[in-house]
Scaffold this active site. Structure first.
Site, mmCIF file in Angstrom:
data_model
loop_
_atom_site.group_PDB
_atom_site.id
_atom_site.type_symbol
_atom_site.label_atom_id
_atom_site.label_comp_id
_atom_site.label_asym_id
_atom_site.label_seq_id
_atom_site.Cartn_x
_atom_site.Cartn_y
_atom_site.Cartn_z
ATOM 1 N N GLN A 117 -4.106 37.781 -28.682
ATOM 2 C CA GLN A 117 -5.136 37.553 -29.712
ATOM 3 C C GLN A 117 -6.662 37.804 -29.073
ATOM 4 O O GLN A 117 -6.890 36.851 -28.075
ATOM 5 C CB GLN A 117 -5.275 36.158 -30.163
ATOM 6 C CG GLN A 117 -6.284 35.930 -31.074
ATOM 7 C CD GLN A 117 -6.444 34.339 -31.664
ATOM 8 O OE1 GLN A 117 -6.063 33.636 -30.740
ATOM 9 N NE2 GLN A 117 -6.905 33.913 -32.296
ATOM 10 N N SER A 120 -11.895 35.616 -28.956
ATOM 11 C CA SER A 120 -12.985 34.781 -28.175
ATOM 12 C C SER A 120 -13.557 35.495 -27.141
ATOM 13 O O SER A 120 -13.121 36.690 -26.656
ATOM 14 C CB SER A 120 -12.346 33.607 -27.447
ATOM 15 O OG SER A 120 -11.717 32.864 -28.302
ATOM 16 N N SER A 152 -4.813 34.629 -24.078
ATOM 17 C CA SER A 152 -3.519 34.136 -23.545
ATOM 18 C C SER A 152 -2.461 35.573 -23.549
ATOM 19 O O SER A 152 -2.415 36.077 -24.509
ATOM 20 C CB SER A 152 -2.814 33.183 -24.489
ATOM 21 O OG SER A 152 -3.777 32.028 -24.408
ATOM 22 N N GLU A 235 -2.641 30.413 -37.072
ATOM 23 C CA GLU A 235 -2.564 29.801 -35.467
ATOM 24 C C GLU A 235 -2.640 28.093 -35.452
ATOM 25 O O GLU A 235 -1.722 27.472 -34.835
ATOM 26 C CB GLU A 235 -3.818 30.278 -34.725
ATOM 27 C CG GLU A 235 -4.073 29.556 -33.449
ATOM 28 C CD GLU A 235 -5.114 30.248 -32.696
ATOM 29 O OE1 GLU A 235 -6.163 30.699 -33.238
ATOM 30 O OE2 GLU A 235 -5.047 30.157 -31.517
ATOM 31 N N GLU A 377 -13.706 19.465 -32.552
ATOM 32 C CA GLU A 377 -15.138 19.118 -33.006
ATOM 33 C C GLU A 377 -14.735 20.205 -34.450
ATOM 34 O O GLU A 377 -15.538 20.007 -35.729
ATOM 35 C CB GLU A 377 -16.187 19.460 -32.254
ATOM 36 C CG GLU A 377 -16.551 18.327 -31.194
ATOM 37 C CD GLU A 377 -15.446 18.510 -30.069
ATOM 38 O OE1 GLU A 377 -14.898 19.399 -29.844
ATOM 39 O OE2 GLU A 377 -15.251 17.396 -29.628
HETATM 40 C C1 LIG Z 1 -5.352 27.321 -23.298
HETATM 41 C C2 LIG Z 1 -6.231 28.369 -24.264
HETATM 42 C C3 LIG Z 1 -5.808 29.499 -24.688
HETATM 43 C C4 LIG Z 1 -6.768 30.040 -25.358
HETATM 44 N N1 LIG Z 1 -6.109 31.493 -25.784
HETATM 45 C C5 LIG Z 1 -6.986 32.141 -26.556
HETATM 46 C C6 LIG Z 1 -6.469 33.593 -27.093
HETATM 47 O O1 LIG Z 1 -5.345 33.933 -26.774
HETATM 48 N N2 LIG Z 1 -7.331 34.275 -27.711
HETATM 49 C C7 LIG Z 1 -8.557 33.907 -28.125
HETATM 50 O O2 LIG Z 1 -9.363 34.728 -28.477
HETATM 51 N N3 LIG Z 1 -9.089 32.860 -27.706
HETATM 52 C C8 LIG Z 1 -8.423 31.842 -27.046
HETATM 53 N N4 LIG Z 1 -8.747 30.716 -26.462
HETATM 54 C C9 LIG Z 1 -10.009 30.327 -26.526
HETATM 55 C C10 LIG Z 1 -10.603 29.304 -27.877
HETATM 56 O O3 LIG Z 1 -10.259 29.585 -29.020
HETATM 57 C C11 LIG Z 1 -11.837 28.639 -27.496
HETATM 58 O O4 LIG Z 1 -11.996 28.236 -26.106
HETATM 59 C C12 LIG Z 1 -12.221 27.860 -28.551
HETATM 60 O O5 LIG Z 1 -12.480 28.375 -29.830
HETATM 61 C C13 LIG Z 1 -13.757 27.082 -28.135
HETATM 62 O O6 LIG Z 1 -14.697 28.122 -27.954
HETATM 63 P P1 LIG Z 1 -15.571 28.143 -26.515
HETATM 64 O O7 LIG Z 1 -14.463 28.023 -25.394
HETATM 65 O O8 LIG Z 1 -16.326 29.340 -26.510
HETATM 66 O O9 LIG Z 1 -16.371 26.878 -26.656
HETATM 67 P P2 LIG Z 1 -17.741 26.710 -27.537
HETATM 68 O O10 LIG Z 1 -17.611 27.413 -28.599
HETATM 69 O O11 LIG Z 1 -18.762 27.381 -26.538
HETATM 70 O O12 LIG Z 1 -17.859 25.045 -27.594
HETATM 71 C C14 LIG Z 1 -18.461 24.274 -26.744
HETATM 72 C C15 LIG Z 1 -18.387 22.829 -27.366
HETATM 73 O O13 LIG Z 1 -19.323 22.787 -28.046
HETATM 74 C C16 LIG Z 1 -18.702 22.169 -29.441
HETATM 75 N N5 LIG Z 1 -19.017 22.884 -30.858
HETATM 76 C C17 LIG Z 1 -19.271 24.352 -30.798
HETATM 77 N N6 LIG Z 1 -19.631 24.490 -32.121
HETATM 78 C C18 LIG Z 1 -19.711 23.322 -32.592
HETATM 79 C C19 LIG Z 1 -19.961 22.847 -33.964
HETATM 80 N N7 LIG Z 1 -20.522 23.708 -34.774
HETATM 81 N N8 LIG Z 1 -19.941 21.656 -34.176
HETATM 82 C C20 LIG Z 1 -19.489 20.790 -33.451
HETATM 83 N N9 LIG Z 1 -19.299 20.889 -32.092
HETATM 84 C C21 LIG Z 1 -19.185 22.322 -31.586
HETATM 85 C C22 LIG Z 1 -17.060 22.607 -29.039
HETATM 86 O O14 LIG Z 1 -16.227 21.573 -29.832
HETATM 87 C C23 LIG Z 1 -17.186 22.619 -27.652
HETATM 88 O O15 LIG Z 1 -16.824 21.176 -27.359
HETATM 89 C C24 LIG Z 1 -7.895 29.797 -25.851
HETATM 90 C C25 LIG Z 1 -8.578 28.721 -25.175
HETATM 91 C C26 LIG Z 1 -7.530 27.817 -24.353
HETATM 92 C C27 LIG Z 1 -7.993 26.544 -23.813
#
Ligand SMILES: Cc1cc2nc3c(=O)[nH]c(=O)nc-3n(C[C@H](O)[C@H](O)[C@H](O)COP(=O)(O)OP(=O)(O)OC[C@H]3O[C@@H](n4cnc5c(N)ncnc54)[C@H](O)[C@@H]3O)c2cc1C
Length: 409
Positions: A117, A120, A152, A235, A377
């Site tokens: 997928q 991100s 992933s 998902e 969150e």
């Molecule tokens: C093991 C693993 C596998 C993954 N696999 C995939 C994959 O296959 N494909 C893919 O596309 N993505 C994947 N991801 C990505 C995952 O979907 C994102 O990490 C996740 O959506 C959070 O985005 P970010 O890391 O950019 O954090 P951010 O969006 O930058 O968030 C940072 C912090 O701010 C908080 N925050 C952000 N917005 C808000 C809001 N509106 N209200 C309150 N709090 C908020 C979040 O909760 C977090 O604590 C994976 C992540 C992990 C850990």
């Protein structure tokens, strides 16, 4: 999707007929799962001809039960092709073209084609609708440039679900399209990202002048968000709904066993009482969650899940982390040694080469539960706004053309 009826006994007979033809203890994964698909037992709520029988998804449990009575070999969908089965298949069924449904679904289910997928990006995780990867139409092709992250299994994938911006002048949700990307295409570069467990389950993916044939669009141009919602809702259900089906199984079972095998005098009498109280509460929560998940599965109607899946995903992620934390406390000082070591590894599947059975590995891996598939969150926001109907967060960028929204890079 029309839903038809089938009696439980007829379904069990069908499973037994399948086992006569291909038994999982005697044939390989692809043969057995291919037959399951042909018999309509892969996803029982999918239409006939596409791995299903068009009956209630709750009937899937009957198939699993009958199989477990007659076969030792059990294939876990989450290990075979978690993203393809959990998210790719329902997205292809709902939004794919006839070619996609006919060509892709069976191979997703057998695990011949692994999926990933590509949503991100470094600047767009929770706010995935703000993504910047660009797709530009040039004749019969789209040309894609950009970067994805946390992808992933990209290193073993045949197909990727790619969300890209096709119209920067439209507001962010309206200017995206959804593509089926052949991960072997020229210009796709996959680089490992190592996690706290020492593994690189996920990757950075760089897309440089990647060509995608125009007929690999899923849904219509500019309607990528609608398609992405199907993927995301599935998902959350796949992650949250993947808990144990038997009482006391899964992570809570491991914790209980650890507790039972503690040494005499390992804890002071006070610590013993506190730990026992903590474990009892965790057990009750795990059991409540298991029953809620099972009830939800049994009541599920055909079609894609709604925002309720976020509730189970949230509860599962938070509980799982607390269970493994408690397991580490029961292990005491022993928990500080990490036997697999931090040597960098690259898993070839979700099975993680046996490490699933290691408590310390699970403790580290569980930290990701409240991030992957949407953070806790964000799940709380969905729960508040879309399930409970509370007022939404202020969103000042909703109706502004995407290109006018300030970005850090
Ligand atoms: C093991 C693993 C596998 C993954 N696999 C995939 C994959 O296959 N494909 C893919 O596309 N993505 C994947 N991801 C990505 C995952 O979907 C994102 O990490 C996740 O959506 C959070 O985005 P970010 O890391 O950019 O954090 P951010 O969006 O930058 O968030 C940072 C912090 O701010 C908080 N925050 C952000 N917005 C808000 C809001 N509106 N209200 C309150 N709090 C908020 C979040 O909760 C977090 O604590 C994976 C992540 C992990 C850990």
């Amino acid at each position: 999707m029309a839903q038809r009826e089938i009696s439980e006994e007829d379904l069990r007979k069908r499973v037994r007929a399948l086992l006569e033809e291909a038994h999982p203890d005697k044939v390989d994964q692809f043969t057995f799962r291919g037959k399951l698909y042909d018999y309509g037992l892969a996803w029982v709520h999918f239409p006939e001809g596409f791995g299903g029988l068009g009956v209630s998804p709750g009937m899937q449990a009957v198939i699993a039960d009958e199989l477990s009575k007659h076969a030792k070999t059990h294939y876990d969908d989450m290990m075979i092709n978690a993203i393809g089965i959990g998210m790719g298949a329902p997205t292809v069924l709902t939004h794919g073209t006839d070619w996609m449904r006919k060509t892709l679904l069976r191979r997703i289910f057998t695990g011949e084609d692994i999926w990933c997928q590509l949503f991100s990006e470094p600047g767009s995780g929770s706010d995935v609708a703000g993504l910047a990867t660009r797709a530009t139409r040039e004749g019969d092709y789209w040309t894609v440039n950009g970067q994805k992250v946390w992808t992933s299994l990209a290193h073993v994938s045949k197909w990727g679900m790619l969300l890209a911006r096709t119209n920067p002048d439209a507001p962010k949700h309206a200017g995206m399209s959804y593509f089926l990307l052949d991960m072997q295409s020229p210009g796709v570069e996959v680089r490992p990202l190592h996690q706290i467990t020492g593994e690189a389950e996920f990757n950075e993916v760089f897309l440089t002048d990647v060509k995608i044939p125009a007929d690999r669009l899923m849904g219509r141009e500019g309607e990528g968000w609608k398609v992405a919602i199907t993927t995301l809702m599935n998902e959350r259900t796949a992650i949250g709904g993947g808990g144990p089906t038997r009482r006391g199984a899964g992570s809570i079972g491991v914790l209980i066993n650890l507790w039972k095998s503690r040494e005499q005098g390992q804890f002071s009498p006070d610590a013993e009482i506190l730990l026992r109280d903590r474990i009892t509460k965790l057990y009750i929560e795990a059991e409540l969650l298991r029953m809620t998940t099972q009830r939800g599965k049994a009541a599920r109607k055909a079609g894609n899940p709604g925002p309720e899946g976020s509730v189970v995903k949230l509860a599962q992620a938070e509980l799982n982390k607390r269970i493994w934390e408690c397991a580490m406390d029961v292990m005491g000082a022993d928990s500080l040694i990490y036997e697999p070591g931090y040597k960098r590894r690259r898993p070839t599947s979700r099975a993680r080469e046996g490490r699933n059975s290691l408590t310390k590995y699970q403790f580290l891996r569980a930290r990701a539960n409240s991030i992957e598939g949407g953070t806790s969150e964000v799940m709380r926001n969905i729960l508040g706004e879309r399930v409970l109907g509370l007022p939404g967060e202020p969103r000042s960028d909703k109706d502004v053309p995407w290109k006018q929204i300030p970005r850090s890079a």
